[in-house]
Structures are given as structure tokens and as C-alpha cells.
Design a protein around this motif. Sequence first.
Motif, PDB file in Angstrom:
ATOM      1  N   ARG A   1    -111.272  71.654 -15.701  1.00  0.00           N
ATOM      2  CA  ARG A   1    -111.321  70.481 -14.758  1.00  0.00           C
ATOM      3  C   ARG A   1    -113.043  70.198 -15.228  1.00  0.00           C
ATOM      4  O   ARG A   1    -113.417  69.022 -14.910  1.00  0.00           O
ATOM      5  CB  ARG A   1    -111.442  70.915 -13.287  1.00  0.00           C
ATOM      6  N   PHE A   2    -113.961  71.107 -15.653  1.00  0.00           N
ATOM      7  CA  PHE A   2    -115.033  70.787 -16.022  1.00  0.00           C
ATOM      8  C   PHE A   2    -115.589  71.520 -17.102  1.00  0.00           C
ATOM      9  O   PHE A   2    -114.898  72.666 -17.441  1.00  0.00           O
ATOM     10  CB  PHE A   2    -116.128  70.625 -14.844  1.00  0.00           C
ATOM     11  N   ASP A   3    -116.547  71.333 -17.651  1.00  0.00           N
ATOM     12  CA  ASP A   3    -117.113  72.192 -19.064  1.00  0.00           C
ATOM     13  C   ASP A   3    -118.284  72.932 -18.436  1.00  0.00           C
ATOM     14  O   ASP A   3    -118.528  74.010 -19.037  1.00  0.00           O
ATOM     15  CB  ASP A   3    -117.559  71.213 -20.189  1.00  0.00           C
ATOM     16  N   ILE A   4    -119.032  72.509 -17.601  1.00  0.00           N
ATOM     17  CA  ILE A   4    -120.360  73.284 -17.131  1.00  0.00           C
ATOM     18  C   ILE A   4    -120.375  73.283 -15.656  1.00  0.00           C
ATOM     19  O   ILE A   4    -120.271  72.416 -15.184  1.00  0.00           O
ATOM     20  CB  ILE A   4    -121.646  72.682 -17.803  1.00  0.00           C
ATOM     21  N   ALA A   5    -120.871  74.496 -15.124  1.00  0.00           N
ATOM     22  CA  ALA A   5    -121.227  74.288 -13.823  1.00  0.00           C
ATOM     23  C   ALA A   5    -122.697  74.879 -13.680  1.00  0.00           C
ATOM     24  O   ALA A   5    -122.979  75.606 -14.557  1.00  0.00           O
ATOM     25  CB  ALA A   5    -120.320  75.474 -12.925  1.00  0.00           C
TER      26      ALA A   5
ATOM     27  N   PRO B   1    -117.838  79.322   2.485  1.00  0.00           N
ATOM     28  CA  PRO B   1    -116.535  80.473   1.996  1.00  0.00           C
ATOM     29  C   PRO B   1    -116.400  80.611   0.383  1.00  0.00           C
ATOM     30  O   PRO B   1    -116.679  79.590  -0.209  1.00  0.00           O
ATOM     31  CB  PRO B   1    -115.219  79.799   2.653  1.00  0.00           C
ATOM     32  N   GLY B   2    -116.142  81.795   0.341  1.00  0.00           N
ATOM     33  CA  GLY B   2    -115.820  82.223  -1.232  1.00  0.00           C
ATOM     34  C   GLY B   2    -116.775  82.338  -2.184  1.00  0.00           C
ATOM     35  O   GLY B   2    -116.808  82.750  -3.321  1.00  0.00           O
ATOM     36  N   GLY B   3    -117.949  82.305  -1.609  1.00  0.00           N
ATOM     37  CA  GLY B   3    -119.210  82.386  -2.503  1.00  0.00           C
ATOM     38  C   GLY B   3    -120.020  83.723  -2.402  1.00  0.00           C
ATOM     39  O   GLY B   3    -119.371  84.534  -1.815  1.00  0.00           O
ATOM     40  N   THR B   4    -121.169  83.886  -3.299  1.00  0.00           N
ATOM     41  CA  THR B   4    -121.629  85.197  -2.972  1.00  0.00           C
ATOM     42  C   THR B   4    -122.519  85.261  -1.525  1.00  0.00           C
ATOM     43  O   THR B   4    -122.756  86.312  -1.272  1.00  0.00           O
ATOM     44  CB  THR B   4    -122.749  85.435  -4.091  1.00  0.00           C
TER      45      THR B   4
ATOM     46  N   PRO C   1    -114.854  78.865  -3.582  1.00  0.00           N
ATOM     47  CA  PRO C   1    -113.390  79.507  -3.511  1.00  0.00           C
ATOM     48  C   PRO C   1    -112.651  79.134  -4.817  1.00  0.00           C
ATOM     49  O   PRO C   1    -112.071  79.703  -5.391  1.00  0.00           O
ATOM     50  CB  PRO C   1    -112.836  79.166  -2.143  1.00  0.00           C
ATOM     51  N   ASN C   2    -112.820  77.829  -5.227  1.00  0.00           N
ATOM     52  CA  ASN C   2    -112.218  77.173  -6.456  1.00  0.00           C
ATOM     53  C   ASN C   2    -113.141  77.137  -7.599  1.00  0.00           C
ATOM     54  O   ASN C   2    -112.590  76.977  -8.766  1.00  0.00           O
ATOM     55  CB  ASN C   2    -111.697  75.746  -5.998  1.00  0.00           C
ATOM     56  N   LEU C   3    -114.161  77.457  -7.586  1.00  0.00           N
ATOM     57  CA  LEU C   3    -115.013  77.198  -8.779  1.00  0.00           C
ATOM     58  C   LEU C   3    -114.382  77.787  -9.985  1.00  0.00           C
ATOM     59  O   LEU C   3    -114.449  77.182 -11.129  1.00  0.00           O
ATOM     60  CB  LEU C   3    -116.670  78.017  -8.672  1.00  0.00           C
TER      61      LEU C   3
END
Length: 126
Positions: free
Chosen positions: A31-35, A89-92, A21-23
Motif C-alpha cells: 500500500r506504500f513504499d516508506i513509513a 492500539p497495536g503499537g509500541t 495495528p495495520n502498519l
Amino acid sequence: MAQRLAESLGAKLVVVPTSWPNLMRDFADDRFDIAMSGISINLERQRQAYFSIPYLRDGKTPITLCSEEARFQTLEQIDQPGVTAIVNPGGTNEKFARANLKKARILVHPDNVTIFQQIVDGKADL
């Protein structure tokens, strides 16, 4: 894979916890450069971030106990009264379940790390 990428870029790997949900909010907040790994490419996400060429293309795969494998081979077999599908929660996965499961119960579990234990404990079928 993340460690090797960091090494090849001459960077230090720092793992930043997030959730589905927060990605995209965490990404937008720097908060980050790469997921990476297991992130589905969809239009909503593409509007906010660039994606590399996928190294794997896969669909949704049900996960269940080995003893239940034959019972859940098709979406039709899964979408039955009395079947409980657990999703993060919150994803595909949650979006897919809500769009395709009309008879089965959908259980949203907040912790992706312990979601498989819920199946082992009999709290969900897949």
C-alpha cells in the motif's frame, strides 16, 4: 520531511492512511513504499522491513496536562490505582503500557488524532 524526501527522489508524495495495528500488513500489501516518523524499531518489524539509521532516538514520554506535570514524573507515579493511561492500539505505546502498568487503568483509544483531546476532556490522565 516526507515532501523533501519525495522531491529529492524525483517522486510524487502520496500520503496513505494506516494505523499501528495495520502498519506492517499495509506495508507487506504494497500500500506504500516508506513509513516514517515516530516508528519504533523492534525485532518484529525488522523481520519484515528495512530501517534507515534513526534521525532521533527517544524513549516513551508521558503527555499530560501542564497542571499535572509534577504528578507524573516517574513510572512509579504513573502506575497507581486511579490513574488512567490512554494509548493507541497495536503499537509500541500499548505494548509498553501493558508491560509496565499493573495498577493504573489502560484505556485503548482507536483514533491517534483525537487521543490528546481525551486527556483535555478528563477521560484519561496521560
